[in-house]
Design a protein around this motif. Structure first.
Motif, PDB file in Angstrom:
ATOM      1  N   LEU A 107     -26.166   5.646  40.230  1.00  0.00           N
ATOM      2  CA  LEU A 107     -25.818   4.988  38.963  1.00  0.00           C
ATOM      3  C   LEU A 107     -24.822   3.867  39.193  1.00  0.00           C
ATOM      4  O   LEU A 107     -24.962   2.773  38.656  1.00  0.00           O
ATOM      5  CB  LEU A 107     -25.213   6.008  37.997  1.00  0.00           C
ATOM      6  CG  LEU A 107     -26.131   6.589  36.930  1.00  0.00           C
ATOM      7  CD1 LEU A 107     -25.345   7.480  35.999  1.00  0.00           C
ATOM      8  CD2 LEU A 107     -26.807   5.493  36.121  1.00  0.00           C
ATOM      9  N   SER A 108     -23.805   4.166  40.023  1.00  0.00           N
ATOM     10  CA  SER A 108     -22.764   3.151  40.201  1.00  0.00           C
ATOM     11  C   SER A 108     -23.311   1.950  40.986  1.00  0.00           C
ATOM     12  O   SER A 108     -22.790   0.849  40.873  1.00  0.00           O
ATOM     13  CB  SER A 108     -21.554   3.753  40.920  1.00  0.00           C
ATOM     14  OG  SER A 108     -21.995   4.387  42.097  1.00  0.00           O
ATOM     15  N   SER A 109     -24.385   2.162  41.776  1.00  0.00           N
ATOM     16  CA  SER A 109     -24.893   1.027  42.561  1.00  0.00           C
ATOM     17  C   SER A 109     -25.947   0.210  41.819  1.00  0.00           C
ATOM     18  O   SER A 109     -26.387  -0.822  42.301  1.00  0.00           O
ATOM     19  CB  SER A 109     -25.494   1.548  43.870  1.00  0.00           C
ATOM     20  OG  SER A 109     -26.586   2.380  43.560  1.00  0.00           O
TER      21      SER A 109
ATOM     22  N   GLN B  28     -34.777   1.045  32.068  1.00  0.00           N
ATOM     23  CA  GLN B  28     -35.600   2.230  32.306  1.00  0.00           C
ATOM     24  C   GLN B  28     -35.118   2.968  33.549  1.00  0.00           C
ATOM     25  O   GLN B  28     -34.988   4.197  33.547  1.00  0.00           O
ATOM     26  CB  GLN B  28     -37.047   1.776  32.506  1.00  0.00           C
ATOM     27  CG  GLN B  28     -38.026   2.867  32.260  1.00  0.00           C
ATOM     28  CD  GLN B  28     -39.441   2.349  32.379  1.00  0.00           C
ATOM     29  OE1 GLN B  28     -39.688   1.164  32.180  1.00  0.00           O
ATOM     30  NE2 GLN B  28     -40.359   3.221  32.692  1.00  0.00           N
ATOM     31  N   GLU B  29     -34.809   2.209  34.604  1.00  0.00           N
ATOM     32  CA  GLU B  29     -34.368   2.823  35.857  1.00  0.00           C
ATOM     33  C   GLU B  29     -33.053   3.567  35.634  1.00  0.00           C
ATOM     34  O   GLU B  29     -32.907   4.745  35.976  1.00  0.00           O
ATOM     35  CB  GLU B  29     -34.171   1.724  36.915  1.00  0.00           C
ATOM     36  CG  GLU B  29     -33.894   2.265  38.283  1.00  0.00           C
ATOM     37  CD  GLU B  29     -33.632   1.132  39.283  1.00  0.00           C
ATOM     38  OE1 GLU B  29     -33.412   1.451  40.449  1.00  0.00           O
ATOM     39  OE2 GLU B  29     -33.622  -0.058  38.882  1.00  0.00           O
ATOM     40  N   ARG B  30     -32.113   2.860  34.963  1.00  0.00           N
ATOM     41  CA  ARG B  30     -30.807   3.464  34.722  1.00  0.00           C
ATOM     42  C   ARG B  30     -30.947   4.720  33.861  1.00  0.00           C
ATOM     43  O   ARG B  30     -30.343   5.758  34.145  1.00  0.00           O
ATOM     44  CB  ARG B  30     -29.919   2.435  34.020  1.00  0.00           C
ATOM     45  CG  ARG B  30     -28.535   2.927  33.693  1.00  0.00           C
ATOM     46  CD  ARG B  30     -27.689   1.807  33.147  1.00  0.00           C
ATOM     47  NE  ARG B  30     -27.220   0.935  34.209  1.00  0.00           N
ATOM     48  CZ  ARG B  30     -26.050   1.070  34.813  1.00  0.00           C
ATOM     49  NH1 ARG B  30     -25.258   2.044  34.476  1.00  0.00           N
ATOM     50  NH2 ARG B  30     -25.672   0.234  35.762  1.00  0.00           N
ATOM     51  N   MET B  31     -31.795   4.630  32.838  1.00  0.00           N
ATOM     52  CA  MET B  31     -31.924   5.760  31.918  1.00  0.00           C
ATOM     53  C   MET B  31     -32.577   6.966  32.600  1.00  0.00           C
ATOM     54  O   MET B  31     -32.202   8.102  32.337  1.00  0.00           O
ATOM     55  CB  MET B  31     -32.761   5.374  30.685  1.00  0.00           C
ATOM     56  CG  MET B  31     -31.980   4.533  29.712  1.00  0.00           C
ATOM     57  SD  MET B  31     -30.464   5.381  29.235  1.00  0.00           S
ATOM     58  CE  MET B  31     -29.797   4.238  28.081  1.00  0.00           C
TER      59      MET B  31
ATOM     60  N   VAL C 224     -32.346   7.789  35.698  1.00  0.00           N
ATOM     61  CA  VAL C 224     -31.309   8.432  36.526  1.00  0.00           C
ATOM     62  C   VAL C 224     -30.357   9.228  35.634  1.00  0.00           C
ATOM     63  O   VAL C 224     -30.026  10.379  35.905  1.00  0.00           O
ATOM     64  CB  VAL C 224     -30.521   7.374  37.335  1.00  0.00           C
ATOM     65  CG1 VAL C 224     -29.371   8.022  38.081  1.00  0.00           C
ATOM     66  CG2 VAL C 224     -31.439   6.663  38.316  1.00  0.00           C
ATOM     67  N   GLN C 225     -29.956   8.586  34.513  1.00  0.00           N
ATOM     68  CA  GLN C 225     -29.000   9.215  33.600  1.00  0.00           C
ATOM     69  C   GLN C 225     -29.582  10.511  33.029  1.00  0.00           C
ATOM     70  O   GLN C 225     -28.899  11.525  32.930  1.00  0.00           O
ATOM     71  CB  GLN C 225     -28.672   8.238  32.458  1.00  0.00           C
ATOM     72  CG  GLN C 225     -27.574   8.722  31.525  1.00  0.00           C
ATOM     73  CD  GLN C 225     -26.243   8.883  32.236  1.00  0.00           C
ATOM     74  OE1 GLN C 225     -25.792   7.966  32.928  1.00  0.00           O
ATOM     75  NE2 GLN C 225     -25.621  10.038  32.110  1.00  0.00           N
ATOM     76  N   GLU C 226     -30.883  10.479  32.675  1.00  0.00           N
ATOM     77  CA  GLU C 226     -31.504  11.674  32.090  1.00  0.00           C
ATOM     78  C   GLU C 226     -31.509  12.824  33.098  1.00  0.00           C
ATOM     79  O   GLU C 226     -31.192  13.962  32.773  1.00  0.00           O
ATOM     80  CB  GLU C 226     -32.941  11.359  31.637  1.00  0.00           C
ATOM     81  CG  GLU C 226     -32.987  10.730  30.253  1.00  0.00           C
ATOM     82  CD  GLU C 226     -34.311  10.019  29.977  1.00  0.00           C
ATOM     83  OE1 GLU C 226     -35.329  10.400  30.601  1.00  0.00           O
ATOM     84  OE2 GLU C 226     -34.327   9.097  29.157  1.00  0.00           O
ATOM     85  N   GLU C 227     -31.876  12.492  34.369  1.00  0.00           N
ATOM     86  CA  GLU C 227     -31.911  13.541  35.390  1.00  0.00           C
ATOM     87  C   GLU C 227     -30.502  14.106  35.599  1.00  0.00           C
ATOM     88  O   GLU C 227     -30.310  15.308  35.720  1.00  0.00           O
ATOM     89  CB  GLU C 227     -32.457  12.976  36.707  1.00  0.00           C
ATOM     90  CG  GLU C 227     -32.756  14.073  37.704  1.00  0.00           C
ATOM     91  CD  GLU C 227     -33.223  13.547  39.060  1.00  0.00           C
ATOM     92  OE1 GLU C 227     -33.224  14.353  40.000  1.00  0.00           O
ATOM     93  OE2 GLU C 227     -33.565  12.352  39.186  1.00  0.00           O
ATOM     94  N   LEU C 228     -29.517  13.201  35.577  1.00  0.00           N
ATOM     95  CA  LEU C 228     -28.128  13.623  35.780  1.00  0.00           C
ATOM     96  C   LEU C 228     -27.695  14.560  34.648  1.00  0.00           C
ATOM     97  O   LEU C 228     -27.124  15.628  34.897  1.00  0.00           O
ATOM     98  CB  LEU C 228     -27.227  12.379  35.820  1.00  0.00           C
ATOM     99  CG  LEU C 228     -25.755  12.627  36.097  1.00  0.00           C
ATOM    100  CD1 LEU C 228     -25.578  13.217  37.474  1.00  0.00           C
ATOM    101  CD2 LEU C 228     -24.956  11.332  36.010  1.00  0.00           C
ATOM    102  N   ASP C 229     -28.007  14.167  33.397  1.00  0.00           N
ATOM    103  CA  ASP C 229     -27.620  15.008  32.263  1.00  0.00           C
ATOM    104  C   ASP C 229     -28.263  16.392  32.369  1.00  0.00           C
ATOM    105  O   ASP C 229     -27.637  17.420  32.095  1.00  0.00           O
ATOM    106  CB  ASP C 229     -28.041  14.364  30.931  1.00  0.00           C
ATOM    107  CG  ASP C 229     -27.229  13.097  30.671  1.00  0.00           C
ATOM    108  OD1 ASP C 229     -26.190  12.937  31.351  1.00  0.00           O
ATOM    109  OD2 ASP C 229     -27.632  12.275  29.828  1.00  0.00           O
ATOM    110  N   LYS C 230     -29.534  16.371  32.791  1.00  0.00           N
ATOM    111  CA  LYS C 230     -30.259  17.640  32.892  1.00  0.00           C
ATOM    112  C   LYS C 230     -29.580  18.546  33.922  1.00  0.00           C
ATOM    113  O   LYS C 230     -29.333  19.730  33.680  1.00  0.00           O
ATOM    114  CB  LYS C 230     -31.703  17.343  33.297  1.00  0.00           C
ATOM    115  CG  LYS C 230     -32.648  18.512  33.152  1.00  0.00           C
ATOM    116  CD  LYS C 230     -34.080  18.011  33.267  1.00  0.00           C
ATOM    117  CE  LYS C 230     -34.947  19.010  34.021  1.00  0.00           C
ATOM    118  NZ  LYS C 230     -36.215  18.450  34.434  1.00  0.00           N
TER     119      LYS C 230
END
Length: 1237
Positions: free
Chosen positions: A786-788, A1017-1020, A1022-1028
């Motif tokens: 995410l940070s990259s 889309q890419e960021r989201m 990643v974010q969705e997988e992270l939240d999960k």
């Protein structure tokens, strides 16, 4: 020699200060002339160790001392007035100094010796500051704490903290951060002073428990030094690095240390990630260097050990934990014995736990003869508790762990026997609690029958304990089994024994059909001569049964196949079978006299009347003929007599229920199954493979028999071949978690701030699927990703890009849900038939028209073969992963029309590829199209023109697309397909609303839209997988969390805990109750004084409802006060049941109340009043053995109520419980076990 004592009057002023001292027992006296204290009578002096026998107390002075001079007896109200009166009466001298007395604080320093390193001479003493001096069992989980009082050393106390369970040390980052920031706020000026102590590298490197055990929740004043030590203990290290460098100016040395620790940490972590905690041990190759590696074993066996036993012993010598899953009679006990011997050699202790009290008693006898130094702790017996090997039931070990017993300090091994008992719905949870609560220094030995998931189970234990578990399992039984069907029922047919499963595990259908034939022949003959009868499949008459047993047993005893265990799945059936064999006599006269003398000797423990109990007389007659019965209705002492006679080979036939196979280690030559169906509390079912193997495994004695014989009786008819095959060759039962929350567990953990109930839940076997470590690793990877990622451009036209993304994602999800609903409906499937035109959207096609050619038959992953139009050059299907992930950034209904020449492709579509079903259908010839397309996929036909059928279909599709460029009419799920579900109707409406919304967004007109949308889309994703993952790692995803909150609500409503979760007085009382599952009811009864108006025997009778679980047909006759008590219990139970329902717990109030059975109240009442056992047994239809077991368990409940009364301060109730306990502890019910004496 008789000594006469006189009561001397107090010393007057004219008396000489003389007294006599008696020297020993010889009668010599000596004169003592030292002056006596003021106004005291002359004490009788003696040098005897306990003084002289007591003289009679003077009642007047006693009463005065007790009631008038003791301030504790002052009334509670109007205290001042009463106090002045009290001072007047008692003429008491005030001793103000006594108020100033306080116990000594522990020494905070000790002396250490300085020696010359070369000569060892003493040079000097230095003072050393001691750590952890303030720790005690009331405030710390550490092993460094001071031992408690000796009276509590065995069972602990319910105000003690437990020792820190292994694997509980790691703290979440949040806890550490929160703590350290707090610490900085407090110790701002102190930092300069504390740096010196932080240089103590030894304490940082120490692997000792003091570093690990000092949890921050223990005490507010954890020193800064300990805090630094604990900072690096976490999964994610970046945050800590930042934190440390922030502090560096004031504490450079500490910072460098924690950085080196950090460098070490990642390497260890990498190892940990790939590491499997369960290590299967190979036992196929022989263990040749065993005697080299263990030249001096702790225990020497008279026989050569098997490979699996040697491997286990090597692991024990290395102090590792093992899981031994071996076949019955393979010799698992060797492993347990070695561990006991090893701990005696190491001067440590071993605890051996078993699920059944009878098994505990048996093991006590076996180990006592082997090792001598063995103790036993069960609910009602406590023998030599100071021994190095303690045998106990699992419940007692659990309460010792919760109550911080001192025994745990010296514990090296805990042996869990019969671990497959963890599947027991009622008590399985206790095993899990004990395994989770064991501290780090204790190694675990698990012994179990063969289970399919031993590795998975060991992996779980290894992960919660953070140590490898070595899994050792045997490949085959030491004595192979032969399984037969038996159809005989008379002397003529007695040899009808058919082999069904040979020792190498082949299922012989030949034998099965032979048995069917034999049975059929007989029934048809019978039918010919007497006309047909309806013979039901499972039931036979008693006389038929008797004929079968009589025939079989005489046949087996001729063939020397005894001893036989006959498993029968009902207690009454056991008794009937044994009773019906009146003419069978299997013992010789020598054996008869042996049996007679053993019975006489064993029954001498009983009182005269008890020896004449009907059950004992009946058994005596059966035993002399070599027949025994073993089930829970038999008196415990009789059961033990039968077990002992059986193991000596004097009982030839034993009719037993399933419990006999569960733990009692009594192998036989032959095992017979009366039936293969049993009632499991809900209904009849066939035996599970695990149960069958467990029972059949009793056949075949190692070293005595070459093979064991298992016989299944075919009484009414031959059992179904499929059933037999499944039962004999099926997989044994998998170990399942039976973990559930109990109020006792919750209260015991809430008592200790440092342990949380969620920690316990997270570590239970039911949550074993959570691989937190892997998740944590993935989370840190995702955070880095995410940070990259490049930053988003959300300026100007693109300002509504994010909300556009969310809208279109929701639209996509709604569409998918609708599609799924359509496809699961009948009408939807009808519409998706051959020839239907559909709109295809996936990674390769966008809104392209296609026609369905074939529909697959499997209902789960249905696929549709379709012809789809596409651009020239886009015929090949893209990779599968694309089709799932990428979706088109702009939602439009515009149909795809090829820009160049129109090409086509035939593809298998998944359900999600079909975005809509149109109203159109085409006439197609699917076979031709598919054949033609497949032919042209081969290289040599690649350039052939498409066939007629394909061209026509493609032209039609293209024409449709050109005619409706802005979208073709599709079937509406509600109006056309008539789906009337609420979800579908709402989904369709939502779909329309979202479609209309999309028109209002500006971002789609931006020139960089596609590129920016891809970024979002890419960021989201990643974010969705992270939240999960964050959710999965958090406590919120625990299966039992909702139930935990519901139970806490119940406890708050009943005032067992307050709103902050601190345990109140009622909660402390409920913690005591471990012997019954009804801690709430018992505590409520105590606090509502239900037991106060009752006499001791009535209160015992009333409490019997907590331990009695069977239904009875006979209504008890009871006193009125007792009836009122019962009504009160039922109303309290109703109240608790309703409260539980209000708080959301699934059990209904009726079910909760129905658990309490009052069938034995009259029996217990009469027993407590001294009625003989023979008369009591007449009062009820409950069998004698069950009555005895209930009264024994009732005694444990009475003890707990007594302790609870002591906590509450109700001494009257306490003494009443003691009287009740004494009243029921008598005669046959509390005869000591034959195994323990």
């Amino acid at each position: 020699m008789e000594v006469i004592y006189f009561y001397l009057p107090p010393v007057g002023p004219d008396d000489l200060p003389l007294s006599l001292l008696e020297m020993g027992c010889s009668g010599r006296l000596e004169l003592i002339t030292h002056p006596l204290p003021q106004n005291r009578p002359l004490p009788p002096h003696s040098t005897l160790p306990h003084g002289l026998p007591p003289t009679c107390l003077d009642l007047k002075t006693e009463v005065e001392k007790r009631f008038l001079r003791d301030p504790a007896w002052l009334p509670v109200h109007g205290v001042d007035d009463a106090f002045h009166k009290f001072l007047k009466i008692s003429k008491r001298n005030k001793e103000v100094d006594s108020l100033l007395h306080c116990s000594l604080s522990p020494l905070h320093s000790g002396l250490s010796v300085v020696r010359d390193p070369t000569t060892g001479m003493l040079l000097d003493f230095t003072e050393v500051l001691l750590e952890d001096t303030g720790l005690s069992a009331k405030n710390s989980l550490s092993l460094q704490r001071q031992p408690g009082p000796p009276s509590e050393s065995l069972r602990g106390s319910n105000t003690n903290y437990p020792f820190l369970p292994a694997g509980m040390e790691e703290l979440t980052l949040e806890q550490i951060k929160k703590k350290s920031e707090l610490e900085e706020d407090i110790d701002f000026e102190e930092e300069a002073k504390t740096t010196k102590s932080e240089l103590n590298l030894l304490s940082l490197l120490s692997t000792f428990d003091d570093v690990i055990d000092a949890l921050p929740e223990e005490k507010e004043g954890v020193s800064q030094k300990e805090e630094t030590v604990k900072l690096p203990r976490t999964n994610s290290l970046e945050d800590l690095g930042i934190k440390d460098s922030g502090n560096s100016p004031s504490q450079p040395s500490a910072n460098t240390v924690s950085l080196t620790e950090q460098k070490k940490k990642p390497q260890q972590e990498d190892k940990g990630d790939n590491k499997k905690w369960a290590v299967p041990v190979d036992i196929t190759s022989p263990c040749d260097d065993f005697y080299k590696r263990i030249p001096d074993p702790a225990f020497k066996y008279p026989f050569e050990l098997d490979v699996f036993q040697k491997q286990a012993i090597l692991r024990l010598e290395a102090h590792d934990s093992v899981f031994v899953a071996a076949h019955t009679s393979a010799g698992k006990t060797v492993v347990a014995e070695y561990a006991i011997a090893l701990s005696q050699k190491h001067m440590t202790r071993t605890i051996y736990t078993s699920p059944i009290k009878a098994l505990s008693n048996q093991k006590f006898r076996d180990f006592k003869t082997t090792f001598g130094d063995v103790g036993l702790l069960t609910g009602d017996v406590q023998l030599s508790p100071e021994a190095s090997c303690l045998i106990m039931t699992t419940e007692i070990l659990r309460s010792m762990l919760y109550n911080g017993s001192e025994v745990i300090r010296d514990l090296e091994w805990v042996i869990f026997d019969e671990v497959h008992y963890i599947n027991d719905a009622e008590r399985g949870v206790v095993w899990e609690e004990v395994l989770i609560m064991l501290p780090e220094h204790v190694s675990i030995i698990l012994l179990s029958a063969t289970v399919p998931n031993a590795v998975e189970f060991s992996e779980w234990i290894g992960r919660i304990k953070k140590r490898p578990i070595y899994v050792i399992s045997t490949i085959k039984r030491p004595v192979p089994l032969e399984h037969y069907l038996y159809t005989g029922n008379s002397t003529k047919t007695q040899k009808e024994l058919f082999l069904l499963l040979d020792p190498s595990g082949n299922f012989l259908t030949k034998g099965y059909y032979a048995a069917v034939e034999a049975k059929k022949e007989r029934t048809s003959k019978h039918a010919q001569s007497f006309g047909t009868k309806n013979v039901s499949q499972h039931n036979t008459t008693a006389s038929q049964d008797r004929a079968v047993w009589q025939t079989l047993l005489s046949y087996l005893s001729q063939r020397q196949q005894t001893p036989v265990v006959a498993f029968t799945f009902s207690r009454t059936r056991c008794d009937e079978n044994a009773r019906s064999l009146t003419s069978l006599d299997l013992t010789s006269s020598i054996e008869k006299s042996e049996i007679h003398s053993f019975l006489q000797k064993s029954l001498t423990r009983l009182r005269g009347g008890d020896r004449q109990l009907p059950q004992i007389l009946l058994m005596r007659d059966l035993l002399k003929r070599g027949i025994g019965v073993h089930h829970s209705g038999i008196l415990p002492i009789l059961k033990e007599i039968i077990e002992m006679l059986f193991s000596r080979g004097l009982v030839k036939v034993l009719f037993a229920t399933e419990t006999f196979a569960m733990g009692v280690n009594m192998p036989a030559r032959t095992v017979v199954f009366d039936s293969i169906r049993k009632h499991d509390g809900t209904g009849f079912r066939n035996l599970l493979p695990g149960e069958y193997i467990q029972m059949a495994g009793r056949a075949g004695r190692r070293g005595l028999d070459a093979t064991g014989t298992v016989i299944i009786l075919c009484k009414a008819g031959v059992h179904d071949m499929g059933d037999l095959h499944a039962m004999m060759l099926g997989k044994p039962t998998v170990l399942h978690s039976q973990f559930r929350l109990t109020y006792t567990m919750i209260l015991n953990l809430l008592r200790v701030e440092a342990l949380r109930v969620t920690d316990m839940m997270r570590r239970s076997f039911s949550e074993n699927h959570r691989d937190t470590q892997a998740h944590e690793k993935r989370i840190s990877e995702l955070r880095n990703t995410l940070s990259s990622l490049p930053p988003l451009d959300t300026e100007g036209q693109l300002s509504d890009l994010l909300s556009y993304y969310h809208t279109i994602t929701e639209l996509r999800i709604t569409t998918e849900t609708l599609q799924r609903a359509v496809l699961e409906s009948m009408n939807g499937l009808k519409a998706l038939s051959v020839g239907r035109v559909v709109i295809v959207s996936n990674g390769q096609h966008h809104n392209a028209l296609g026609v369905i050619l074939q529909v697959s038959n499997d209902a789960v992953n249905r696929t549709f073969t379709a012809l789809i139009i596409c651009e020239k050059g886009n015929e090949e299907a893209a990779g599968d992963d694309l089709s799932n992930k990428a979706f088109h950034p702009i939602y439009s209904t515009t149909l795809f029309i090829p820009e160049g020449p129109c090409s086509h492709t035939v593809q298998k579509l998944k359900l999600q590829d079909i975005s809509a079903i149109t109203t159109k259908t085409l006439k197609v010839i699917p076979e031709r199209i598919i054949d033609n397309y497949n032919k042209r996929q081969q290289p040599r036909f690649r350039l052939d023109p498409p066939g007629q059928a394909i061209s026509t279909a493609t032209q039609e599709l293209l024409r449709l697309a050109e005619a409706n460029p802005n979208g073709i009419t599709t079937l509406d799920p509600v109006n056309d397909l008539h789906l009337k579900g609420v979800d579908v109707v709402e989904g369709v409406m939502r779909h329309r609303v979202l479609q209309d919304c999309l028109k209002d967004f500006h971002c789609i007109h931006s020139p960089t839209f596609t590129e920016q949308f891809a970024r979002v889309q890419e960021r989201m994703s990643v974010q969705e997988e992270l939240d999960k993952l964050l959710f999965l790692v958090s406590d919120q995803s625990l299966t039992l969390l909702p139930e935990y909150h519901q139970r806490i609500k119940v406890l708050e409503a009943l005032q067992y805990v307050d709103s902050t979760g601190a345990v109140e007085l009622k909660g402390r009382v409920a913690c005591q109750k471990s012997s019954t599952a009804h801690e709430l009811l018992l505590t409520e009864l105590l606090f509502e004084n239900t037991l106060s108006p009752l006499a001791p025997e009535e209160s015992a009778a009333l409490l019997s409802c907590l331990v009695f679980t069977q239904n009875t047909q006979i209504d008890p006759h009871i006193t009125n006060t007792l009836q009122e008590g019962i009504n009160q219990v039922l109303s309290v139970a109703q109240r608790i049941g309703e409260l539980q329902m209000d708080c959301g717990i699934a059990q209904t109030a009726e079910d909760f109340v129905a658990q309490f059975k009052f069938g034995l109240t009259e029996v217990v009442y009469c027993w407590a009043r001294g009625m003989p056992f023979a008369e009591i047994a007449q009062l009820t239809d409950v069998q004698e053995g069950t009555i005895v077991r209930c009264i024994q368990r009732l005694d444990e409940v009475l003890k707990e109520v007594r302790q609870a009364a002591r906590i509450v301060g109700d001494s009257v109730l306490g003494s009443k419980m003691e009287r009740a306990s004494l009243a029921i502890r008598r005669d046959i019910v509390f005869t000591a076990s034959l195994y323990t004496h």
